[in-house]
Write a protein that holds these residues in place. Structure first.
Motif, mmCIF file in Angstrom:
data_model
loop_
_atom_site.group_PDB
_atom_site.id
_atom_site.type_symbol
_atom_site.label_atom_id
_atom_site.label_comp_id
_atom_site.label_asym_id
_atom_site.label_seq_id
_atom_site.Cartn_x
_atom_site.Cartn_y
_atom_site.Cartn_z
ATOM 1 N N UNK A 129 45.064 56.365 65.259
ATOM 2 C CA UNK A 129 44.633 55.581 66.407
ATOM 3 C C UNK A 129 45.185 56.192 67.684
ATOM 4 N N UNK A 130 46.486 56.463 67.683
ATOM 5 C CA UNK A 130 47.151 57.029 68.846
ATOM 6 C C UNK A 130 47.928 58.260 68.401
ATOM 7 N N UNK A 131 47.639 59.386 69.016
ATOM 8 C CA UNK A 131 48.350 60.621 68.693
ATOM 9 C C UNK A 131 47.418 61.811 68.718
ATOM 10 N N UNK A 132 47.868 62.858 69.335
ATOM 11 C CA UNK A 132 47.057 64.066 69.450
ATOM 12 C C UNK A 132 47.556 65.177 68.556
ATOM 13 N N UNK A 133 47.062 66.372 68.823
ATOM 14 C CA UNK A 133 47.420 67.550 68.047
ATOM 15 C C UNK A 133 47.950 68.612 69.004
ATOM 16 N N UNK A 134 49.114 69.148 68.684
ATOM 17 C CA UNK A 134 49.680 70.278 69.408
ATOM 18 C C UNK A 134 49.669 71.457 68.445
ATOM 19 N N UNK A 135 48.876 72.480 68.769
ATOM 20 C CA UNK A 135 48.675 73.614 67.874
ATOM 21 C C UNK A 135 49.191 74.891 68.523
ATOM 22 N N UNK A 136 50.032 75.633 67.800
ATOM 23 C CA UNK A 136 50.516 76.937 68.256
ATOM 24 C C UNK A 136 49.969 77.993 67.311
ATOM 25 N N UNK A 137 49.267 78.997 67.871
ATOM 26 C CA UNK A 137 48.665 80.056 67.066
ATOM 27 C C UNK A 137 48.911 81.411 67.726
ATOM 28 N N UNK A 138 48.657 82.489 66.953
ATOM 29 C CA UNK A 138 48.694 83.836 67.523
ATOM 30 C C UNK A 138 47.517 84.010 68.480
ATOM 31 N N UNK A 139 47.586 85.028 69.296
ATOM 32 C CA UNK A 139 46.556 85.252 70.314
ATOM 33 C C UNK A 139 45.200 85.614 69.725
ATOM 34 N N UNK A 140 45.148 86.152 68.499
ATOM 35 C CA UNK A 140 43.879 86.599 67.922
ATOM 36 C C UNK A 140 43.148 85.520 67.125
ATOM 37 N N UNK A 141 43.698 84.321 67.023
ATOM 38 C CA UNK A 141 43.108 83.266 66.202
ATOM 39 C C UNK A 141 42.037 82.511 66.989
ATOM 40 N N UNK A 142 40.880 82.335 66.362
ATOM 41 C CA UNK A 142 39.798 81.553 66.945
ATOM 42 C C UNK A 142 40.021 80.095 66.544
ATOM 43 N N UNK A 143 39.985 79.184 67.524
ATOM 44 C CA UNK A 143 40.213 77.760 67.259
ATOM 45 C C UNK A 143 38.943 76.990 67.583
ATOM 46 N N UNK A 144 38.464 76.203 66.607
ATOM 47 C CA UNK A 144 37.320 75.318 66.799
ATOM 48 C C UNK A 144 37.827 73.887 66.720
ATOM 49 N N UNK A 145 37.461 73.056 67.690
ATOM 50 C CA UNK A 145 37.894 71.665 67.709
ATOM 51 C C UNK A 145 36.671 70.766 67.618
ATOM 52 N N UNK A 146 36.722 69.836 66.661
ATOM 53 C CA UNK A 146 35.636 68.875 66.461
ATOM 54 C C UNK A 146 36.231 67.488 66.348
ATOM 55 N N UNK A 147 35.390 66.484 66.347
ATOM 56 C CA UNK A 147 35.848 65.115 66.176
ATOM 57 C C UNK A 147 35.628 64.281 67.418
#
Length: 117
Positions: free
Chosen positions: A64-82
């Motif tokens: 209900x309440x709370x996000x996502x903090x994501x740490x990745x390498x520079x070459x990683x492709x990130x897709x966000x859905x929802x």
């Protein structure tokens, strides 16, 4: 993280809590992870995880309440859905290609922040 072969089923980690978030990362993380909480986010550090070039790592966040903090390498492709009321902060990969991390973030309040190292 190791990519499973075509004949082996993918492993899924499930993390559940009522109040409080989850910290995810390390070599023990599987290809699919589901984290669920009433109140609490997910802090995901994938900077030291060896993700194969053709792999897709999927993390599903339900709260209900709370996000996502994501740490990745520079070459990683990130897709966000929802669906969530918070936005997405990501400046994109610094080079084309690379492994893919997909975040499915479902919640009322909380955004997704991607930090590239």
């Amino acid at each position: 993280m190791t990519k499973t072969g075509g004949t082996t089923p993918e492993k899924t980690d499930v993390k559940v809590s009522l109040i409080g978030g989850h910290r995810l990362g390390g070599a023990s993380l599987h290809e699919r992870t589901v984290t669920a909480s009433l109140i609490g986010g997910a802090d995901v550090d994938l900077t030291d995880v060896d993700i194969p070039e053709d792999a897709e790592l999927r993390i599903t966040k339900l709260s209900l309440i709370g996000g996502v903090s994501l740490k990745v390498r520079a070459d990683v492709v990130v897709e966000v859905r929802g669906i969530r009321l918070g936005g997405v902060t990501d400046d994109g990969p610094t080079r084309a290609g690379g492994p893919t991390v997909r975040i499915d973030a479902w919640g009322l309040i909380g955004g997704v922040t991607v930090t590239r190292l």
